[in-house]
Design a protein around this motif. Structure first.
Motif, PDB file in Angstrom:
ATOM      1  N   LEU A   1       0.844  -1.385  -0.030  1.00 29.40           N
ATOM      2  CA  LEU A   1       0.217   0.017   0.216  1.00 29.40           C
ATOM      3  C   LEU A   1       0.836   1.435   0.221  1.00 29.40           C
ATOM      4  O   LEU A   1       0.372   2.460  -0.265  1.00 29.40           O
ATOM      5  CB  LEU A   1      -1.059   0.017   1.141  1.00 29.40           C
ATOM      6  CG  LEU A   1      -2.079  -1.205   1.119  1.00 29.40           C
ATOM      7  CD1 LEU A   1      -2.691  -0.929   2.672  1.00 29.40           C
ATOM      8  CD2 LEU A   1      -2.609  -1.455  -0.022  1.00 29.40           C
TER       9      LEU A   1
ATOM     10  N   GLY B   1       2.878  -3.252   3.587  1.00 25.85           N
ATOM     11  CA  GLY B   1       1.620  -3.150   3.458  1.00 25.85           C
ATOM     12  C   GLY B   1       1.255  -4.358   4.508  1.00 25.85           C
ATOM     13  O   GLY B   1       2.011  -5.144   4.964  1.00 25.85           O
TER      14      GLY B   1
ATOM     15  N   ARG C   1       2.889  -6.190   9.598  1.00 22.43           N
ATOM     16  CA  ARG C   1       3.239  -5.257   8.425  1.00 22.43           C
ATOM     17  C   ARG C   1       4.338  -6.071   7.680  1.00 22.43           C
ATOM     18  O   ARG C   1       5.321  -6.425   8.391  1.00 22.43           O
ATOM     19  CB  ARG C   1       3.638  -4.023   8.887  1.00 22.43           C
ATOM     20  CG  ARG C   1       4.287  -2.856   7.848  1.00 22.43           C
ATOM     21  CD  ARG C   1       4.922  -1.633   8.121  1.00 22.43           C
ATOM     22  NE  ARG C   1       3.864  -0.749   8.507  1.00 22.43           N
ATOM     23  CZ  ARG C   1       4.324   0.380   9.313  1.00 22.43           C
ATOM     24  NH1 ARG C   1       5.266   0.555   9.784  1.00 22.43           N
ATOM     25  NH2 ARG C   1       3.097   1.333   9.611  1.00 22.43           N
TER      26      ARG C   1
END
Length: 406
Positions: A259, A281, A301
Motif C-alpha cells: 500500500l 503493507g 506489516r
C-alpha cells in the motif's frame, strides 16, 4: 524475571572502578569471599590477552597462579545465583543508557570429546560443516551507546535430555531440557514481559534460518511484545483484507499488495545517508500446515527493500509495529548487527569460548562473568584496557555467530 530497576535510569554517579562495579552488580553474593573471587575473575578477564584459562586469569587478577584453585571453586562449585547477577547487570546498563531493543545472537563453541555440558555434533551453517561443540543463545540489550548480553541459554539436544547419568555428572537441573530456538526466545521474552517498564522495548530478530518462526512471532504478539523480524523472500504471507491466496514475500510487491512506497533516508557504511526505496503493507502469516485459516490471525506489516545498485539483495521484514513509521521500524533493524558484532568481540576478547569446566552451573557462571567484563568496558570505556586475542586464534570460533537457527 528481569528486575524493574532495569528500566529506571538514575542520575547518580555509576561506579568507575572494578571493586565498586563488583559491589554493585554482585551485591546478591552475600559472602565477602565470593565477591572477592568475582573481582579477581573479572580483573583476569579484563587484563588477560589470548586464551582465558584459570591459571592465566589467576595471574592477571590476583598476581598468583595459586589463586587458580579458588577461581575454580568460585566458578564450578560455589552456589551463587547467576540470574540475579544478570538482572543487576541489565540494571546497570539501563542506568547508563535506556535500551532501544532486545536482540538475540548465537554462537557455536567448538569442543573436543563429549563430556562438556551440552556438547553435541551438529551442522553449523556459519562454519559450513559439522562441528562438535556447544550451542548458545544470548539475549542482548541494545542502546545507542552499547550492545551487551544480559542472559544466556545453552541449547541441549535429546541426548542430554534422556541420559540421566550424563545429566547428573554435568549437574543439569530438571528444568533444562531439549528445546528449539523459538522456545528459548520465548523464555527470554517471558522474563522481559514480567518487568512492566520493559514491555514496550521491541525485539529485533533475524529469523531467516528458523523454519518454525511463526511460533516466535505469534508468541511474542500473545505476550504483548513488539518485534521486527527479518524473514526469507520465500516467507508465505496473505495480503490482509484482500481475500487472496498466500504468496511468498518476494511476490508481494509485484502483485500490487503493498500500500505504500516511500524513500527513506538510510545510513551508509561511509557515514552518509541516502534515500532507499521501501514498500510496505498489511499481511497475515498462515499457520504452518493450515495456510487457509487466516481470519483469526493477527495483522502484521511486511516491509520490503528491493534489490538495487546499492543493495544487491532484497530484504524482507515482518513487524507488529504497525503504528510506527517505516523509517523508525527499519532503523531498529541495525540493532541485529550490533548484537552480532558484540558476540564476535565476546568470542575474541572476553573468553566465552574458553570455559574449561564441564558443568551446567559452571558454564552459566563463566558466561555471566564474561558478560560482566564486557559490560564494564561499555560502562567505563576510559578504563577498558581490553585484552586482545593473539592473531590467528579466532579460527577456534565459528564466527561470525550471527543468525538464530532452528
Amino acid at each position: 524475571m528481569l528486575a524493574d530497576r532495569t528500566y529506571q535510569p538514575t542520575t547518580t554517579t555509576r561506579p568507575d572502578t572494578v571493586p565498586e562495579f563488583v559491589e554493585d552488580v554482585f551485591a546478591s553474593l552475600r559472602r565477602v569471599d565470593q565477591r572477592r573471587w568475582a573481582r579477581t575473575y573479572l580483573n583476569g578477564l579484563l587484563n588477560t590477552p589470548g586464551r582465558k584459562t584459570l591459571q592465566r586469569l589467576a595471574r592477571a587478577g590476583a598476581h598468583s597462579a595459586d589463586s587458580a584453585h579458588g577461581l575454580q571453586q568460585f566458578i564450578n562449585s560455589s552456589p551463587w545465583d547467576w540470574s540475579t547477577v544478570r538482572h543487576a547487570l541489565a540494571g546497570a546498563l539501563a542506568s547508563h543508557a535506556r535500551p532501544r531493543a532486545w536482540s538475540i545472537a548465537e554462537v557455536t563453541i567448538p569442543k573436543r570429546g563429549d563430556h562438556s555440558v551440552g556438547v553435541h555434533r551438529r551442522f553449523d551453517p556459519d562454519a559450513g560443516r559439522v562441528v562438535n561443540g556447544q550451542r548458545a543463545l544470548a539475549l542482548f540489550t541494545v542502546a545507542d551507546a552499547y550492545s551487551a548480553p544480559v542472559d544466556w541459554h545453552i541449547v541441549l539436544d535429546n541426548t542430554w535430555s534422556h541420559d540421566a547419568d550424563r545429566r547428573r555428572r554435568a549437574r543439569i537441573p530438571d528444568s533444562a531440557t531439549a528445546e528449539s530456538a523459538w522456545q528459548h526466545v520465548l523464555r527470554f521474552a517471558v522474563r522481559a514481559a514480567h518487568a512492566p517498564r520493559l514491555r514496550h522495548i521491541p525485539w529485533v530478530l533475524d529469523l531467516r534460518r528458523v523454519p518454525d518462526h511463526t511460533r516466535i512471532t505469534g508468541d511474542l504478539s500473545r505476550h504483548r511484545q513488539t518485534f521486527v523480524a527479518e524473514v526469507l523472500p520465500t516467507q508465505p504471507v496473505v495480503a490482509a483484507r484482500a481475500g487472496t491466496q498466500p504468496v511468498i514475500a518476494a511476490e508481494y510487491v509485484a502483485r500490487g499488495h503493498a500500500l505504500q512506497a516511500q524513500l527513506v533516508p538510510t545510513p551508509t557504511p561511509a557515514g552518509t545517508r541516502e534515500p532507499v526505496l521501501l514498500h510496505s503493507g498489511p499481511v497475515q502469516l498462515p499457520e504452518q500446515g493450515n495456510a487457509e485459516a487466516t481470519d483469526a490471525l493477527p495483522v502484521y506489516r511486511l516491509i520490503v527493500r528491493p534489490a538495487s545498485r546499492t543493495h544487491k539483495a532484497a530484504r524482507y521484514w515482518i513487524t507488529n509495529l504497525v503504528d510506527r513509521s517505516v523509517e523508525d521500524v527499519v532503523s531498529l533493524t541495525r540493532h541485529t548487527r550490533a548484537a552480532d558484532t558484540a558476540m564476535t568481540e565476546l568470542a575474541s576478547d572476553f573468553g566465552i569460548l574458553d570455559f574449561e569446566g564441564r558443568s551446567f552451573p559452571g558454564w552459566h557462571h563463566h558466561m555471566t562473568m564474561a558478560s560482566a567484563a564486557y559490560a564494564y568496558t561499555r560502562l567505563h570505556p576510559h578504563r577498558r584496557g581490553r585484552p586482545h586475542r593473539a592473531p590467528g586464534t579466532l579460527e577456534r570460533a565459528s564466527l561470525p555467530p550471527v543468525r538464530l537457527t532452528s
